[in-house]
Design a protein around this motif. Structure first.
Motif, mmCIF file in Angstrom:
data_model
loop_
_atom_site.group_PDB
_atom_site.id
_atom_site.type_symbol
_atom_site.label_atom_id
_atom_site.label_comp_id
_atom_site.label_asym_id
_atom_site.label_seq_id
_atom_site.Cartn_x
_atom_site.Cartn_y
_atom_site.Cartn_z
ATOM 1 N N ASP A 1 0.960 -1.170 0.118
ATOM 2 C CA ASP A 1 -0.067 0.010 0.018
ATOM 3 C C ASP A 1 0.734 1.238 -0.073
ATOM 4 O OD1 ASP A 1 -2.191 -1.220 0.083
ATOM 5 O OD2 ASP A 1 -2.304 -1.803 2.259
ATOM 6 N N LEU A 2 0.459 2.127 -1.092
ATOM 7 C CA LEU A 2 1.368 3.678 -0.923
ATOM 8 C C LEU A 2 1.019 4.189 0.503
ATOM 9 C CD1 LEU A 2 3.096 5.038 -2.742
ATOM 10 C CD2 LEU A 2 1.134 6.031 -3.626
ATOM 11 N N PRO A 3 2.034 4.798 1.256
ATOM 12 C CA PRO A 3 1.582 5.346 2.540
ATOM 13 C C PRO A 3 0.961 6.585 2.229
ATOM 14 C CG PRO A 3 4.006 5.386 1.906
ATOM 15 C CD PRO A 3 3.497 4.509 1.120
ATOM 16 N N SER A 4 0.512 7.207 3.216
ATOM 17 C CA SER A 4 -0.302 8.579 3.137
ATOM 18 C C SER A 4 0.807 9.803 2.806
ATOM 19 C CB SER A 4 -0.773 8.973 4.396
ATOM 20 O OG SER A 4 -0.043 9.208 5.404
ATOM 21 N N ASP A 5 0.695 10.881 2.309
ATOM 22 C CA ASP A 5 1.674 11.869 2.080
ATOM 23 C C ASP A 5 2.490 12.302 3.443
ATOM 24 O OD1 ASP A 5 0.987 11.692 -0.503
ATOM 25 O OD2 ASP A 5 0.100 13.897 -0.733
ATOM 26 N N ASP A 6 1.430 12.471 4.551
ATOM 27 C CA ASP A 6 2.049 12.695 5.813
ATOM 28 C C ASP A 6 3.105 11.758 6.038
ATOM 29 O OD1 ASP A 6 0.677 14.923 5.989
ATOM 30 O OD2 ASP A 6 -0.943 13.964 7.181
ATOM 31 N N LYS A 7 2.869 10.308 6.087
ATOM 32 C CA LYS A 7 3.744 9.696 6.463
ATOM 33 C C LYS A 7 5.193 9.495 5.637
ATOM 34 C CE LYS A 7 4.401 4.454 7.554
ATOM 35 N NZ LYS A 7 3.584 3.171 7.891
ATOM 36 N N LEU A 8 4.744 9.560 4.239
ATOM 37 C CA LEU A 8 5.951 9.408 3.201
ATOM 38 C C LEU A 8 6.923 10.891 3.222
ATOM 39 C CD1 LEU A 8 7.098 7.661 0.887
ATOM 40 C CD2 LEU A 8 5.444 8.877 -0.664
ATOM 41 N N PHE A 9 6.220 11.881 3.369
ATOM 42 C CA PHE A 9 6.896 12.967 3.121
ATOM 43 C C PHE A 9 7.345 13.571 4.385
ATOM 44 C CE2 PHE A 9 4.665 12.665 -1.024
ATOM 45 C CZ PHE A 9 5.823 12.536 -1.576
ATOM 46 N N GLY A 10 6.504 13.391 5.651
ATOM 47 C CA GLY A 10 6.758 14.020 6.627
ATOM 48 C C GLY A 10 6.843 15.476 6.894
#
Length: 475
Positions: free
Chosen positions: A459-468
């Motif tokens: 699953d592609l993670p959320s933007d918040d998780k991926l980009f922090g």
């Protein structure tokens, strides 16, 4: 891929046709083992090594090599043909090189080994006894055939070794042409081999390595060696002195991995220098250093007349005296670069000596020396300090850092370390190479990757998780 004959280039076209015939023979032999089992392949390489390394034969090859090349010494040649070939076989014999060779369960990928075809191998005059063997068993381990182009100075040694391997191959029921020697070598024939083969395994002078990369054929080349060794203030000095002597004098420094420069930290400088002298190191004064420099290089290139010769021969040739028991020369040096040739590779029992106040200056000197020659190849350190060892490893532009080991006998693999056994040392982009590793059979195969769907797709993670916190910083 023979070239059409022309009146303008009859010799070149004759060479091209000769090499094309050899490649055709080699390709036909390779086709006969393309579907060999792992057991068949491993039996072949065992036979190839035994044929040249068995008692009685190894001694003959060692003496023949010294007699023909007039480089190095019997003990060094014997060590390489008798021990190094065995160690290399031992290192690869249990590797799986046929069929599925790797499974990555996390990514659901299977890797299948496939042969490349015809390997074109260059063999240098400095290591002509073991190089053809090591390259040949690496090629055959991958179900390839090999054609060996020797240095002209070692052509008879190369033929002797290749003929012995060919006889063994036939006795094992395989075609002799899995190993072919170019018996009357020339630069033009070597160039043709590099054009016509499927992959080049180049060990030799820089000009030939450059030619290999320029041939249009995928090539595995090596960079120049100029090993720099640091001895810090935590080292076992007796152990370091003996191992430096061993490395510096092995086969009279025929190897490019021989200790070319040694850096001693201030705290142990005088004590360590005395220990090196006790091991046969002779310090050259300014006059002898100048005389040695005059004979070591001609027009900026190492003088072949002094390569891998005894200290006495070199001293007599240069015109200075040395005491009995001299095993290697110690040349005090402070500079580096073209104006300080002793900072470069010497291919003789000559060691440049540097002094550093601490590990940071030793690292600076190592990088400065190797920026001139040898970058990417190897360096070493004698130390009990993991902090110093890792500091040097992190800060130097080198593919190998040998710790508390004789450099020349260790960086290409030995029984006392975990390095892969080879005589072909990749130097990475620092040395103009495509690989950093110790080149072995795994570099002489193609791999087919079989990819199956993951049992559970990612699953592609959320933007918040991926980009922090990057998101906030870029607003």
């Amino acid at each position: 891929m023979a070239h059409a004959a022309t009146l303008e280039h009859p010799v070149e076209n004759s060479d091209a046709a000769e090499v094309a015939a050899l490649v055709a023979r080699s390709r036909a032999a390779q086709a006969q083992i393309e579907h060999y089992t792992q057991a068949q392949v491993d039996a072949l390489i065992r036979a190839m090594v035994w044929a040249v390394a068995k008692p009685g034969v190894a001694e003959k090859i060692a003496q023949h090599t010294v007699d023909e090349t007039q480089l190095g010494n019997y003990d060094g040649k014997f060590l390489k043909i008798f021990r190094k070939t065995r160690a290399t076989l031992f290192d690869i014999i249990d590797d799986k090189s046929v069929g599925v060779i790797e499974e990555d369960t996390a990514r659901n990928i299977v890797k299948i080994a496939k042969p490349v075809g015809v390997i074109g191998a260059l063999s240098p005059s400095t290591n002509p006894e073991a190089t053809p063997v090591i390259k040949a068993i690496s090629a055959v381990k991958g179900r390839n055939s090999i054609i060996v182009a020797p240095h002209p100075r070692a052509k008879l040694t190369n033929k002797l070794i290749c003929d012995l391997m060919r006889e063994a191959i036939v006795k094992m029921g395989a075609p002799a042409d899995l190993v072919i020697s170019i018996d009357i070598p020339s630069v033009n024939k070597t160039n043709e081999l590099m054009i016509q083969c499927d992959r080049i395994l180049a060990t030799g002078g820089s000009a030939m390595v450059v030619a290999a990369y320029s041939s249009g054929t995928p090539a595995l080349g090596v960079g120049a060696g100029n090993a720099v060794i640091t001895v810090d203030d935590t080292a076992d000095l007796d152990d370091a002195a003996e191992k430096i002597r061993m490395s510096k004098t092995l086969d009279l420094a025929a190897s490019c991995s021989s200790d070319n420069a040694v850096i001693l930290l201030d705290a142990i400088y005088d004590e360590m220098l005395a220990k090196l002298q006790s091991k046969g190191g002779h310090i050259l004064g300014a006059d002898a250093k100048a005389k040695l420099q005059n004979v070591l290089w001609e027009d900026g290139h190492i003088n072949a007349k002094v390569v891998a010769q005894t200290p006495q021969f070199i001293a007599d040739f240069a015109g200075f005296n040395i005491p009995d028991g001299t095993q290697f020369f110690i040349v005090p040096e402070t500079g580096y670069g073209a104006d300080h040739p002793f900072s470069g590779e010497k291919m003789t029992v000559t060691m440049a000596l540097y002094r550093a106040k601490d590990i940071d200056e030793a690292i600076f000197l190592t990088n400065a020396i190797q920026a001139y020659q040898g970058q990417g190849h190897s360096c070493g350190i004698y130390s009990r300090s993991d902090a110093n060892i890792m500091k040097l490893a992190n800060a130097t532009r080198t593919s190998r850092v040998m710790v508390n080991q004789p450099q020349a006998a260790s960086n290409s693999g030995n029984l006392w370390n975990g390095m892969r056994q080879t005589f072909s040392l990749g130097c990475g982009s620092w040395g103009g190479n495509g690989t950093n590793n110790n080149i072995t059979w795994r570099d002489l195969i193609n791999e087919t990757w079989v990819s199956k769907p993951l049992v559970t797709p990612k699953d592609l993670p959320s933007d918040d998780k991926l980009f922090g916190d990057v998101i906030a910083k870029l607003r």
